[in-house]
Design a protein around this motif. Sequence first.
Motif, short mmCIF file in Angstrom:
data_model
loop_
_atom_site.label_atom_id
_atom_site.label_comp_id
_atom_site.label_asym_id
_atom_site.label_seq_id
_atom_site.Cartn_x
_atom_site.Cartn_y
_atom_site.Cartn_z
N ARG A 247 2.29 5.60 -14.07
CA ARG A 247 2.59 4.21 -14.42
C ARG A 247 3.85 3.69 -13.75
NH1 ARG A 247 2.12 3.14 -20.65
NH2 ARG A 247 0.05 3.92 -20.08
N ASP A 248 4.90 4.51 -13.67
CA ASP A 248 6.16 4.02 -13.11
C ASP A 248 6.15 3.99 -11.58
OD1 ASP A 248 6.09 6.74 -12.79
OD2 ASP A 248 8.17 7.09 -13.40
N ALA A 249 5.01 4.31 -10.96
CA ALA A 249 4.93 4.27 -9.51
C ALA A 249 4.61 2.87 -8.99
CB ALA A 249 3.87 5.25 -9.01
N ARG A 250 4.12 1.99 -9.85
CA ARG A 250 3.73 0.65 -9.38
C ARG A 250 4.87 -0.11 -8.71
NH1 ARG A 250 -0.96 -2.56 -11.19
NH2 ARG A 250 -2.57 -1.10 -11.85
N LEU B 188 5.29 1.17 -5.11
CA LEU B 188 4.27 0.71 -4.17
C LEU B 188 4.36 -0.79 -3.93
CD1 LEU B 188 1.12 2.83 -5.14
CD2 LEU B 188 2.91 3.29 -3.47
N THR B 189 4.78 -1.53 -4.94
CA THR B 189 4.98 -2.97 -4.75
C THR B 189 6.06 -3.23 -3.71
OG1 THR B 189 4.30 -3.44 -7.03
CG2 THR B 189 5.58 -5.14 -5.89
N ALA B 190 7.16 -2.48 -3.80
CA ALA B 190 8.24 -2.61 -2.82
C ALA B 190 7.77 -2.19 -1.44
CB ALA B 190 9.45 -1.78 -3.25
N GLU B 191 6.96 -1.13 -1.37
CA GLU B 191 6.44 -0.69 -0.08
C GLU B 191 5.50 -1.73 0.52
OE1 GLU B 191 4.26 3.17 2.03
OE2 GLU B 191 4.54 3.13 -0.15
N ALA B 192 4.70 -2.38 -0.32
CA ALA B 192 3.81 -3.44 0.17
C ALA B 192 4.61 -4.59 0.76
CB ALA B 192 2.91 -3.94 -0.97
N SER B 193 5.72 -4.93 0.11
CA SER B 193 6.58 -5.99 0.63
C SER B 193 7.15 -5.60 1.99
CB SER B 193 7.71 -6.28 -0.37
OG SER B 193 8.60 -7.24 0.13
N THR B 194 7.60 -4.35 2.10
CA THR B 194 8.14 -3.87 3.37
C THR B 194 7.07 -3.89 4.46
OG1 THR B 194 9.78 -2.47 2.29
CG2 THR B 194 9.17 -1.89 4.54
N LEU B 195 5.88 -3.39 4.14
CA LEU B 195 4.80 -3.36 5.12
C LEU B 195 4.37 -4.76 5.55
CD1 LEU B 195 2.67 -0.41 3.73
CD2 LEU B 195 3.67 -0.54 6.02
N HIS C 290 -3.47 -3.58 5.71
CA HIS C 290 -4.44 -4.65 5.51
C HIS C 290 -4.17 -5.48 4.27
CE1 HIS C 290 -6.60 -3.09 8.85
NE2 HIS C 290 -6.90 -1.96 8.26
N GLY C 291 -3.27 -5.04 3.42
CA GLY C 291 -2.94 -5.85 2.26
C GLY C 291 -2.73 -5.05 1.00
N TYR C 292 -2.31 -5.76 -0.02
CA TYR C 292 -1.97 -5.18 -1.32
C TYR C 292 -3.00 -5.60 -2.36
CZ TYR C 292 0.84 -4.33 -5.56
OH TYR C 292 1.30 -3.90 -6.78
N HIS C 293 -3.49 -4.64 -3.13
CA HIS C 293 -4.42 -4.93 -4.21
C HIS C 293 -3.61 -5.04 -5.50
CE1 HIS C 293 -7.31 -4.23 -7.44
NE2 HIS C 293 -8.25 -4.60 -6.59
N ALA C 294 -3.43 -6.25 -5.97
CA ALA C 294 -2.53 -6.49 -7.10
C ALA C 294 -3.03 -5.85 -8.39
CB ALA C 294 -2.33 -8.00 -7.29
N ASP C 295 -4.34 -5.90 -8.64
CA ASP C 295 -4.86 -5.35 -9.89
C ASP C 295 -4.67 -3.84 -9.97
OD1 ASP C 295 -5.61 -7.85 -10.72
OD2 ASP C 295 -7.68 -7.67 -10.00
N GLY D 170 -2.53 -2.22 -7.96
CA GLY D 170 -1.20 -1.85 -7.48
C GLY D 170 -1.28 -0.92 -6.29
N ALA D 171 -2.27 -1.14 -5.41
CA ALA D 171 -2.56 -0.20 -4.32
C ALA D 171 -2.34 -0.84 -2.96
CB ALA D 171 -4.00 0.30 -4.43
N LEU D 172 -2.02 -0.01 -1.98
CA LEU D 172 -1.89 -0.43 -0.60
C LEU D 172 -3.18 -0.09 0.14
CD1 LEU D 172 1.64 1.11 0.17
CD2 LEU D 172 1.11 -1.05 -0.96
N VAL D 173 -3.66 -1.01 0.96
CA VAL D 173 -4.87 -0.78 1.74
C VAL D 173 -4.48 -0.71 3.21
CG1 VAL D 173 -7.17 -1.62 2.32
CG2 VAL D 173 -6.23 -2.04 0.03
N MET D 174 -4.78 0.43 3.83
CA MET D 174 -4.37 0.68 5.21
C MET D 174 -5.53 1.24 6.01
SD MET D 174 -0.76 2.51 4.18
CE MET D 174 -1.59 3.37 2.85
N SER D 175 -5.39 1.20 7.32
CA SER D 175 -6.38 1.85 8.16
C SER D 175 -6.32 3.36 7.95
CB SER D 175 -6.13 1.54 9.64
OG SER D 175 -6.37 0.19 9.93
#
Length: 389
Positions: A129-132, A135-142, A159-164, A166-171
């Motif tokens: 739970r405390d990882a969100r 990953l949110t900060a990492e999405a902002s950086t990416l 490719h973007g951030y999945h808000a629901d 809290g995931a990063l989508v990458m190649s």
Amino acid sequence: MANPPVQLSLQTTQGKSPLSPRVPSSLTPPVTPIAKERPPRSTPSPFQDAKAAQTPSTSKDNVGTLQFTDDLEICRDENNRSCEFGRGVWSIVYKARSLPHPPTSPPGTPPSSPTSRSQVLAVKAPLRRDARPVLTAEASTLTRLTFTQDHEQYIVPFHGYHADLGALVMSAIPTSLASYIEDQSKQARTNHTTATMFDPVQGPASYQDLARRLITGLNWLHQVAAVVHGDIKPHNILLRPVDADRELAFPFEPLYADFSATVDIPVHAEAADTTRATMSFTPPFTAPEMLASLTATVMAPTPASDVFSLAATLLAAATGDLLLYPNMNHRLRLEMARAGHQIVEFARSGVSGSRVPRNGFVERIVRPAVVKDPAMRILTPEWVELASA
């Protein structure tokens, strides 16, 4: 029963999907560092020098996080379990496929052919739970890095951030530098000869090309994107195969990945960033001054600590040994890592020490990057020139 796809989307400034070409299914995604937890950081605007000011580097203050809005389906194995690329302290990385939205047509119009195909992706989701916030900060950086000129050459495609979720989508990228080093080391042991025992395990020409491109990528992070990566190691560098018609000594494009420990390079030296989302350390790749900070005042990674980490990575690539200090227990390896300015001597005394000959290319590019005083380490522009000489 198959699970229904998760509804996602992707927004871009040019109105077209940046999804990568289809890639094979045997893939290795960015890994999450084994990290010491820290409160999430706020990201100040990036520093730009006169040259970087002319590039479209984007700060958190003037752009929203890139969102992924295509349909997405997590791949499952024959036992209906989610396929994983890997996991760490903060996150788990799933193998997934994008499912582009079908085109819509006015009533009475024959349906058109689909314009894109399913893509294989890596979805980095929070493991706890405390990882969100991490990953949110990492999405902002990416997002910021993705809007910075020439990012395609140096970082994993985001490719973007999945808000629901809290995931990063990458190649999904075929392999990591860590697995490449291991493969080359096995081949070198199998084909060992006295004629090649003084060369890097992958061969001198290939190694020099790899070193030049990794150093050039770090120079881009520092001088153009104005960030410190914070956790450079072979596992956080992905290798994308180059086109067959490009004749390169090293047949991959090395891409930096995992920006969970990244901080900005401040405009003013006195305004140094002393907070970050995670405090990552992986001896022997972590700079000795960062290891010392684990028991003293917490300090953020610096350009000098990045330089040390990449130098240690290049030394591992030359020797073919990811541990750098083999046949040592964890305590001894940690003590040797704290004396990181002697890393060349430590590596030279190991079983693969002949691959770091005195005054050879490996020593010439590593030595100025690992000096004890961080302020005296080589800067990336000069390092690029040295590696290209």
